[in-house]
Design a protein around this motif. Structure first.
Motif, PDB file in Angstrom:
ATOM      1  N   GLU A   1      35.646 -11.564   4.800  1.00  0.00           N
ATOM      2  CA  GLU A   1      35.881 -12.084   5.689  1.00  0.00           C
ATOM      3  C   GLU A   1      35.834 -13.905   5.063  1.00  0.00           C
ATOM      4  OE1 GLU A   1      32.706 -14.221   8.646  1.00  0.00           O
ATOM      5  OE2 GLU A   1      31.804 -12.823   7.486  1.00  0.00           O
ATOM      6  N   ILE A   2      37.203 -14.132   5.632  1.00  0.00           N
ATOM      7  CA  ILE A   2      37.203 -15.561   5.421  1.00  0.00           C
ATOM      8  C   ILE A   2      36.497 -16.428   5.692  1.00  0.00           C
ATOM      9  CG2 ILE A   2      39.628 -17.212   5.220  1.00  0.00           C
ATOM     10  CD1 ILE A   2      39.886 -14.726   3.523  1.00  0.00           C
ATOM     11  N   VAL A   3      35.708 -17.206   5.049  1.00  0.00           N
ATOM     12  CA  VAL A   3      35.223 -18.239   5.345  1.00  0.00           C
ATOM     13  C   VAL A   3      35.675 -20.047   4.705  1.00  0.00           C
ATOM     14  CG1 VAL A   3      33.464 -16.712   5.124  1.00  0.00           C
ATOM     15  CG2 VAL A   3      33.590 -18.292   3.691  1.00  0.00           C
ATOM     16  N   ILE A   4      35.470 -20.707   5.610  1.00  0.00           N
ATOM     17  CA  ILE A   4      35.426 -22.250   4.832  1.00  0.00           C
ATOM     18  C   ILE A   4      34.008 -22.785   4.652  1.00  0.00           C
ATOM     19  CG2 ILE A   4      35.182 -24.774   5.337  1.00  0.00           C
ATOM     20  CD1 ILE A   4      37.393 -23.609   8.757  1.00  0.00           C
ATOM     21  N   LEU A   5      34.807 -23.089   2.893  1.00  0.00           N
ATOM     22  CA  LEU A   5      33.317 -23.284   1.898  1.00  0.00           C
ATOM     23  C   LEU A   5      33.521 -24.871   2.077  1.00  0.00           C
ATOM     24  CD1 LEU A   5      34.590 -21.238  -0.623  1.00  0.00           C
ATOM     25  CD2 LEU A   5      33.182 -20.994   0.658  1.00  0.00           C
ATOM     26  N   GLY A   6      32.223 -25.225   1.667  1.00  0.00           N
ATOM     27  CA  GLY A   6      32.195 -26.810   1.554  1.00  0.00           C
ATOM     28  C   GLY A   6      31.221 -26.670   0.680  1.00  0.00           C
ATOM     29  N   ALA A   7      30.988 -28.390   0.217  1.00  0.00           N
ATOM     30  CA  ALA A   7      29.423 -28.457  -0.949  1.00  0.00           C
ATOM     31  C   ALA A   7      29.171 -27.669  -1.495  1.00  0.00           C
ATOM     32  CB  ALA A   7      29.050 -29.502  -0.548  1.00  0.00           C
ATOM     33  N   ASP A   8      28.716 -26.449  -0.885  1.00  0.00           N
ATOM     34  CA  ASP A   8      27.243 -25.916  -1.142  1.00  0.00           C
ATOM     35  C   ASP A   8      27.936 -24.729  -1.845  1.00  0.00           C
ATOM     36  OD1 ASP A   8      24.974 -26.937  -0.562  1.00  0.00           O
ATOM     37  OD2 ASP A   8      24.831 -25.602   1.024  1.00  0.00           O
ATOM     38  N   HIS A   9      29.375 -24.618  -2.110  1.00  0.00           N
ATOM     39  CA  HIS A   9      29.624 -23.472  -2.246  1.00  0.00           C
ATOM     40  C   HIS A   9      31.032 -24.095  -4.067  1.00  0.00           C
ATOM     41  CE1 HIS A   9      29.816 -22.288   1.832  1.00  0.00           C
ATOM     42  NE2 HIS A   9      28.929 -21.046   1.300  1.00  0.00           N
ATOM     43  N   MET A  10      31.040 -25.168  -4.270  1.00  0.00           N
ATOM     44  CA  MET A  10      31.934 -25.266  -4.968  1.00  0.00           C
ATOM     45  C   MET A  10      31.606 -24.709  -7.344  1.00  0.00           C
ATOM     46  SD  MET A  10      34.466 -27.061  -4.180  1.00  0.00           S
ATOM     47  CE  MET A  10      33.803 -25.520  -2.426  1.00  0.00           C
ATOM     48  N   GLN A  11      29.826 -24.446  -6.577  1.00  0.00           N
ATOM     49  CA  GLN A  11      29.402 -24.089  -8.078  1.00  0.00           C
ATOM     50  C   GLN A  11      30.601 -22.267  -7.982  1.00  0.00           C
ATOM     51  OE1 GLN A  11      25.349 -23.027  -9.064  1.00  0.00           O
ATOM     52  NE2 GLN A  11      25.926 -23.157 -11.048  1.00  0.00           N
ATOM     53  N   ALA A  12      30.538 -21.685  -7.465  1.00  0.00           N
ATOM     54  CA  ALA A  12      30.889 -20.112  -6.832  1.00  0.00           C
ATOM     55  C   ALA A  12      32.486 -19.932  -7.172  1.00  0.00           C
ATOM     56  CB  ALA A  12      30.280 -19.759  -5.769  1.00  0.00           C
ATOM     57  N   ALA A  13      33.023 -21.590  -6.545  1.00  0.00           N
ATOM     58  CA  ALA A  13      34.451 -21.344  -6.202  1.00  0.00           C
ATOM     59  C   ALA A  13      34.842 -21.828  -8.177  1.00  0.00           C
ATOM     60  CB  ALA A  13      34.808 -22.490  -5.539  1.00  0.00           C
ATOM     61  N   ALA A  14      34.560 -22.427  -8.602  1.00  0.00           N
ATOM     62  CA  ALA A  14      34.697 -22.758  -9.845  1.00  0.00           C
ATOM     63  C   ALA A  14      34.501 -21.933 -11.024  1.00  0.00           C
ATOM     64  CB  ALA A  14      33.919 -24.198 -10.668  1.00  0.00           C
ATOM     65  N   GLY A  15      33.273 -21.042 -10.369  1.00  0.00           N
ATOM     66  CA  GLY A  15      32.839 -19.405 -10.985  1.00  0.00           C
ATOM     67  C   GLY A  15      33.826 -18.450 -11.512  1.00  0.00           C
ATOM     68  N   ILE A  16      34.753 -18.137  -9.529  1.00  0.00           N
ATOM     69  CA  ILE A  16      35.931 -17.304  -9.331  1.00  0.00           C
ATOM     70  C   ILE A  16      36.612 -18.320 -10.606  1.00  0.00           C
ATOM     71  CG2 ILE A  16      36.822 -16.839  -7.810  1.00  0.00           C
ATOM     72  CD1 ILE A  16      34.806 -16.500  -6.107  1.00  0.00           C
ATOM     73  N   ARG A  17      37.158 -18.917 -10.054  1.00  0.00           N
ATOM     74  CA  ARG A  17      38.415 -19.110 -11.290  1.00  0.00           C
ATOM     75  C   ARG A  17      38.662 -19.313 -12.316  1.00  0.00           C
ATOM     76  NH1 ARG A  17      39.762 -23.418 -14.490  1.00  0.00           N
ATOM     77  NH2 ARG A  17      42.126 -23.917 -14.580  1.00  0.00           N
ATOM     78  N   ARG A  18      37.417 -20.086 -13.187  1.00  0.00           N
ATOM     79  CA  ARG A  18      36.745 -19.630 -15.115  1.00  0.00           C
ATOM     80  C   ARG A  18      36.653 -18.177 -15.474  1.00  0.00           C
ATOM     81  NH1 ARG A  18      35.237 -23.226 -17.796  1.00  0.00           N
ATOM     82  NH2 ARG A  18      33.580 -22.389 -19.851  1.00  0.00           N
ATOM     83  N   VAL A  19      36.350 -16.872 -14.536  1.00  0.00           N
ATOM     84  CA  VAL A  19      36.246 -15.517 -15.141  1.00  0.00           C
ATOM     85  C   VAL A  19      37.437 -15.484 -14.375  1.00  0.00           C
ATOM     86  CG1 VAL A  19      35.490 -13.911 -14.136  1.00  0.00           C
ATOM     87  CG2 VAL A  19      33.910 -15.490 -14.363  1.00  0.00           C
ATOM     88  N   ALA A  20      38.726 -15.284 -13.175  1.00  0.00           N
ATOM     89  CA  ALA A  20      39.754 -14.863 -13.286  1.00  0.00           C
ATOM     90  C   ALA A  20      40.634 -14.940 -13.921  1.00  0.00           C
ATOM     91  CB  ALA A  20      40.303 -15.211 -12.014  1.00  0.00           C
ATOM     92  N   LEU A  21      40.725 -16.719 -14.151  1.00  0.00           N
ATOM     93  CA  LEU A  21      41.875 -17.379 -15.422  1.00  0.00           C
ATOM     94  C   LEU A  21      41.706 -16.772 -17.102  1.00  0.00           C
ATOM     95  CD1 LEU A  21      44.137 -19.625 -15.247  1.00  0.00           C
ATOM     96  CD2 LEU A  21      42.332 -21.172 -15.757  1.00  0.00           C
TER      97      LEU A  21
END
Length: 165
Positions: A9-29
């Motif tokens: 499901e595509i969802v709009i992310l807010g401030a509460d999601h930024m730790q998870a978003a940064a974590g996805i970038r870190r793991v994938a990269l």
């Protein structure tokens, strides 16, 4: 429920999601490009997402159940970030996120590293063309990169018949 069988499901992310978003970038990269220098702590990366990307970009996530597995940040004709967790790559999640950005922009540019063969093939499959290659001296990783560009094709004109024909 089996995550592999669930549609993301595509969802709009807010401030509460930024730790998870940064974590996805870190793991994938770092899993895909282990030779890159690790220049920032996880906390610094989260701050970048929270203080720079969130106020300036649309940030969407791909969620399977309650798990965030992919993220995209885009705006002003640029994709700033697009990452999918390695275990979820090849399932169409990156395409869903990219298509969301393409729906909102007529033209898109983005940078990726020249050695990131997987990302380059992904963008080329989605109609992006390489526009410029650099030696990497202008990015903080000092890694040669490539600028990609995509432009929406104009809609074909309808072939209307003149009246009385």
């Amino acid at each position: 429920m089996d995550e592999a069988l669930t549609e993301p499901e595509i969802v709009i992310l807010g401030a509460d999601h930024m730790q998870a978003a940064a974590g996805i970038r870190r793991v994938a990269l770092w899993q895909r490009l282990p030779w890159l220098a690790d220049l920032h702590t996880p906390e610094e990366e989260e701050q970048y997402w929270r203080m720079h990307l969130l106020p300036n970009c649309t940030i969407l996530g791909a969620a399977i159940g309650i798990r965030l597995v992919g993220v995209i940040a885009y705006g002003d004709d640029w994709i700033e970030q697009l990452y999918v967790l390695p275990d979820f790559q090849g399932m169409g999640i990156g395409s869903l996120l990219l298509d969301s950005a393409k729906d909102e922009m007529d033209e898109i540019r983005l940078w990726t590293f020249q050695r990131n063969i997987g990302a380059r093939a992904f963008y080329e499959r989605h109609g992006f063309t390489a526009e410029e290659e650099t030696d990497g001296l202008d990015n903080e990783e000092k890694e040669p990169d490539v600028l990609y560009h995509w432009r929406r094709l104009p809609e074909p004109a309808l072939g209307l018949q003149p009246s009385g024909a």
